[in-house]
Design a protein around this motif. Structure first.
Motif, mmCIF file in Angstrom:
data_model
loop_
_atom_site.group_PDB
_atom_site.id
_atom_site.type_symbol
_atom_site.label_atom_id
_atom_site.label_comp_id
_atom_site.label_asym_id
_atom_site.label_seq_id
_atom_site.Cartn_x
_atom_site.Cartn_y
_atom_site.Cartn_z
ATOM 1 N N ARG A 142 0.838 -1.210 0.000
ATOM 2 C CA ARG A 142 0.000 0.000 0.000
ATOM 3 C C ARG A 142 0.865 1.249 0.000
ATOM 4 N NH1 ARG A 142 -4.169 -2.342 4.324
ATOM 5 N NH2 ARG A 142 -5.721 -3.229 2.915
ATOM 6 N N GLU A 143 2.062 1.169 0.586
ATOM 7 C CA GLU A 143 2.955 2.334 0.559
ATOM 8 C C GLU A 143 3.238 2.761 -0.878
ATOM 9 O OE1 GLU A 143 6.580 1.669 2.707
ATOM 10 O OE2 GLU A 143 5.522 1.067 4.520
ATOM 11 N N LEU A 151 2.741 12.562 8.275
ATOM 12 C CA LEU A 151 2.571 11.440 9.210
ATOM 13 C C LEU A 151 3.114 10.122 8.638
ATOM 14 C CD1 LEU A 151 1.222 10.315 11.871
ATOM 15 C CD2 LEU A 151 -0.733 9.754 10.441
ATOM 16 N N ALA A 152 2.575 9.728 7.480
ATOM 17 C CA ALA A 152 2.957 8.425 6.934
ATOM 18 C C ALA A 152 4.434 8.377 6.517
ATOM 19 C CB ALA A 152 2.042 8.058 5.777
ATOM 20 N N MET A 186 4.188 9.822 -0.165
ATOM 21 C CA MET A 186 4.745 8.486 0.037
ATOM 22 C C MET A 186 5.502 8.012 -1.195
ATOM 23 S SD MET A 186 4.256 7.356 3.046
ATOM 24 C CE MET A 186 4.508 5.589 2.892
ATOM 25 N N GLY A 229 -14.005 6.026 6.397
ATOM 26 C CA GLY A 229 -13.031 6.592 5.461
ATOM 27 C C GLY A 229 -11.716 6.974 6.111
ATOM 28 N N GLN A 230 -11.755 7.301 7.392
ATOM 29 C CA GLN A 230 -10.521 7.663 8.094
ATOM 30 C C GLN A 230 -9.600 6.459 8.213
ATOM 31 O OE1 GLN A 230 -9.541 10.774 9.502
ATOM 32 N NE2 GLN A 230 -11.091 11.461 8.079
ATOM 33 N N ALA A 268 -8.250 5.754 4.745
ATOM 34 C CA ALA A 268 -7.194 6.678 4.352
ATOM 35 C C ALA A 268 -5.876 6.299 5.018
ATOM 36 C CB ALA A 268 -7.582 8.115 4.729
ATOM 37 N N ARG A 285 -4.995 3.309 6.221
ATOM 38 C CA ARG A 285 -4.500 2.030 5.704
ATOM 39 C C ARG A 285 -3.968 2.177 4.291
ATOM 40 N NH1 ARG A 285 -5.546 -2.567 8.476
ATOM 41 N NH2 ARG A 285 -3.584 -3.098 7.474
ATOM 42 N N SER A 286 -4.619 3.027 3.482
ATOM 43 C CA SER A 286 -4.174 3.145 2.088
ATOM 44 C C SER A 286 -2.815 3.825 1.999
ATOM 45 C CB SER A 286 -5.210 3.903 1.250
ATOM 46 O OG SER A 286 -5.127 5.289 1.515
ATOM 47 N N LEU A 287 -2.447 4.575 3.039
ATOM 48 C CA LEU A 287 -1.109 5.164 3.047
ATOM 49 C C LEU A 287 -0.051 4.138 3.426
ATOM 50 C CD1 LEU A 287 -1.905 8.567 4.767
ATOM 51 C CD2 LEU A 287 -0.953 8.306 2.488
ATOM 52 N N GLY A 288 -0.498 2.980 3.905
ATOM 53 C CA GLY A 288 0.435 1.937 4.289
ATOM 54 C C GLY A 288 0.586 1.790 5.784
ATOM 55 N N LEU A 289 -0.138 2.615 6.546
ATOM 56 C CA LEU A 289 -0.070 2.498 8.007
ATOM 57 C C LEU A 289 -0.739 1.191 8.436
ATOM 58 C CD1 LEU A 289 -1.086 6.156 8.936
ATOM 59 C CD2 LEU A 289 1.175 5.155 9.247
ATOM 60 N N PHE A 305 -9.736 9.465 -2.331
ATOM 61 C CA PHE A 305 -11.118 9.045 -2.123
ATOM 62 C C PHE A 305 -12.106 10.132 -2.544
ATOM 63 C CE2 PHE A 305 -8.406 6.941 0.882
ATOM 64 C CZ PHE A 305 -8.842 5.629 0.881
ATOM 65 N N ARG A 362 -1.020 14.427 -0.386
ATOM 66 C CA ARG A 362 -0.718 13.591 0.787
ATOM 67 C C ARG A 362 -0.297 12.190 0.329
ATOM 68 N NH1 ARG A 362 -5.315 12.085 5.137
ATOM 69 N NH2 ARG A 362 -6.158 10.938 3.351
ATOM 70 N N ALA A 363 -1.041 11.677 -0.664
ATOM 71 C CA ALA A 363 -0.674 10.361 -1.189
ATOM 72 C C ALA A 363 0.686 10.415 -1.885
ATOM 73 C CB ALA A 363 -1.751 9.864 -2.148
ATOM 74 N N MET A 384 -3.814 6.419 -2.738
ATOM 75 C CA MET A 384 -5.239 6.379 -3.063
ATOM 76 C C MET A 384 -5.903 7.695 -2.702
ATOM 77 S SD MET A 384 -7.953 3.404 -2.384
ATOM 78 C CE MET A 384 -9.445 3.324 -3.363
ATOM 79 N N ASN A 395 -11.226 12.314 2.891
ATOM 80 C CA ASN A 395 -10.703 11.595 4.056
ATOM 81 C C ASN A 395 -9.408 12.164 4.597
ATOM 82 O OD1 ASN A 395 -12.886 10.021 3.553
ATOM 83 N ND2 ASN A 395 -11.771 8.217 2.902
ATOM 84 N N LEU A 396 -9.328 13.483 4.635
ATOM 85 C CA LEU A 396 -8.205 14.099 5.347
ATOM 86 C C LEU A 396 -8.415 13.863 6.840
ATOM 87 C CD1 LEU A 396 -7.843 17.485 3.439
ATOM 88 C CD2 LEU A 396 -6.560 15.381 3.106
#
Lengths: 247, 271
Positions: free
Chosen positions: A83-84, A107-108, A160, B169-170, B173, B175-179, A90, A156-157, A88, A94-95
């Motif tokens: 996923r990294e 963060l990520a 990564m 959705g939170q 979001a 999980r989709s970043l890889g967290l 949305f 944000r995506a 994605m 979904n901020l």
């Protein structure tokens, strides 16, 4: 690297409610590196489910999804690592509402790419500048317009440094006058060679930016081809009906 | 002369009305002063209330901390994600892990039902006489354990409600970043859950502070017991309890004020 296939989907099926709802009924598709694929189709056709299976936000009932040759539906695969590499975006942005824009973006990378705060913020600020929102770095999501939120969600995506970007109806929740600013960012991204899979109702975008258009209906791919083929010379009756309705 | 000087003004007033106490000819104000003098001033009894309040605050604070930590853990164990978790095809140890976590989830459910379904007083008695019956242990610790374990069950439901109020959705979001699921929970979901759970949590803290009065049953000299001791000395049926009550009120209103401030600050920072 003649045929550099980044995502390969085989026999993908997704059932909900113990098989009462068959959202996907056997989908095969391949996404090549650098390609922009736009998925269109009526609501309930399974296009969002298809997209969400690509990074396993939905677990497929049957079939495989391979990313760079690794079958990510295998439970032994560490899905977080994959996923990294797949950003994605949305429909509802979904901020994270409890974090500033900058924190949303750093963060990520800080947790997962082990970047220092300074490195992550430098990258984030660079991206914010590109989408013209550098002055909002310390604002909170609630202080932004829908279009701004979605542009932030995109960058944000991008923080990564993903190989692929997945877009799930990124403009459907926006006021009409804000659609353009988001599509502009996406076009720019496409021009830079980002591999993109976009589920959208924006036919103009599909026509202009897509390398390939996939038309889905009732959980299957009905037809696919270049935008030229799909929009000016569709082969299937269902494709024709759909395009007549939306164009 | 010296002896007169060391006598406080309170003593002096008392000496003035003392004969009338015997004769039962006090007017309202004199009666009021008699009550205050006997139940608060005499023999530095006010110190006993303050000591009792100190114990109540100490027990409440630690019990709240125990309740928060254990309650959050219980809440997470009770989430639907945990109950539908699967490690199918990932080998022996991941499957064992999932099995154990699901067992814990069931236990957490049982624990919440039992703690919410039986009276706190009963739990206090069982912990004091049953579990720690033959061990010499500070009653404050017994109180913290009993009230903390009880509060955890209520906190668990409040936190679970808070977590479920955060949009799906939170999680997606994050999980989709890889967290990972744990990191998403910790950095993204829990902070938002805490905010929406704050008013209910405030309620729970207030209840807990007042429920510590039950610990007077096991002879812990907290605020209620302190008032009770003084009544047994002075035979005033109202005043000691009213003094205790006022002190509870001060504690609870201060807490309400602090949490209200916190809520306003959180509201300003986002949304």
């Amino acid at each position: 690297m003649t045929t550099d296939i980044i995502i390969s989907v085989k026999g993908l099926q997704k059932h909900f409610d113990d098989g009462k709802l068959k959202a996907l009924q056997g989908v095969d598709a391949e996404i090549k590196r650098g390609e922009v694929v736009v998925v269109i189709g009526p609501s309930g056709s399974g296009k969002s489910t298809f997209l969400r299976c690509l990074n396993l936000l939905e677990t497929p009932t049957k079939g495989t999804v391979s990313v760079e040759g690794v079958d990510i539906t295998n439970p032994r695969v560490n899905i977080n690592k994959h996923r990294e590499k797949m950003g994605m975006v949305f429909q509802h942005f979904n901020l994270f509402p409890h974090m500033s824009i900058l924190k949303n973006m750093t963060l990520a990378p800080m947790k997962l790419l082990k970047k220092t705060k300074a490195e992550a913020e430098e990258k984030a600020m660079g991206l914010l500048k590109r989408v013209g929102l550098a002055d909002r770095a310390n604002a909170y999501p609630s202080q932004l317009s829908g279009g701004q939120k979605q542009r932030i969600a995109i960058v944000r995506a991008l923080c990564m440094e993903p190989q692929v970007m997945l877009f799930d109806e990124p403009t459907s929740a926006l006021d009409p006058e804000m659609v353009g600013e988001v599509l502009d960012v996406m076009k720019q991204l496409a021009l830079e060679g980002m591999t993109m899979v976009v589920v959208t109702h924006e036919m103009g975008f599909a026509r202009e930016v897509a390398d390939r258009v996939i038309f889905m209906d009732e959980g299957k791919i009905v037809e696919e081809g270049t935008p030229e083929q799909i929009f000016t010379n569709p082969q299937q009756q269902r494709t024709k009906d759909f395009l007549n309705k939306v164009l | 002369m010296n002896a007169v000087e060391t006598i406080s003004i309170f003593e002096k007033w008392w000496l003035e009305i003392e004969p009338m106490v015997q004769a039962n000819t006090l007017n309202f104000w004199q009666f009021l002063y008699k009550e205050i003098y006997l139940n608060v001033i005499k023999d530095d009894r006010w110190l006993q209330y303050l000591k009792g309040m100190g114990v109540t605050l100490q027990v409440s604070l630690y019990a709240i901390l125990v309740g928060l930590m254990l309650g959050t853990l219980l809440a997470i164990l009770r989430l639907p994600q945990i109950q539908t978790m699967s490690a199918k095809g990932r080998g022996f140890f991941p499957n064992l892990g999932v099995f154990l976590v699901k067992c814990l989830s069931k236990l957490a459910g049982g624990y919440i039902n039992i703690m919410r379904g039986t009276p706190l007083l009963l739990q206090v008695l069982i912990i004091n006489f049953g579990i720690f019956g033959s061990i010499r242990i500070d009653k404050v610790i017994v109180g913290v354990i009993a009230c903390g374990l009880n509060s955890a069950a209520y906190v668990a439901e409040i936190v679970r409600g808070g977590i479920m109020s955060v949009e799906k959705g939170q999680t997606e979001a994050g999980r989709s970043l890889g967290l990972s699921g744990v990191r998403t929970m910790f950095f993204i979901i829990l902070p938002q859950a805490a905010k929406s759970a704050l008013p209910a949590m405030c309620n729970e803290f207030i209840s807990l502070i007042k429920e510590t009065s039950i610990l007077s049953y096991i002879a812990l000299t907290e605020l209620t017991k302190a008032g009770d001791y003084i009544r047994s000395r002075t035979y005033s049926a109202f005043t000691p309890y009213i003094v205790s009550g006022l002190l509870y009120l001060i504690v609870v209103l201060s807490l309400t004020w602090v949490i209200g401030k916190l809520e306003r600050r959180l509201r300003n920072s986002d949304h």
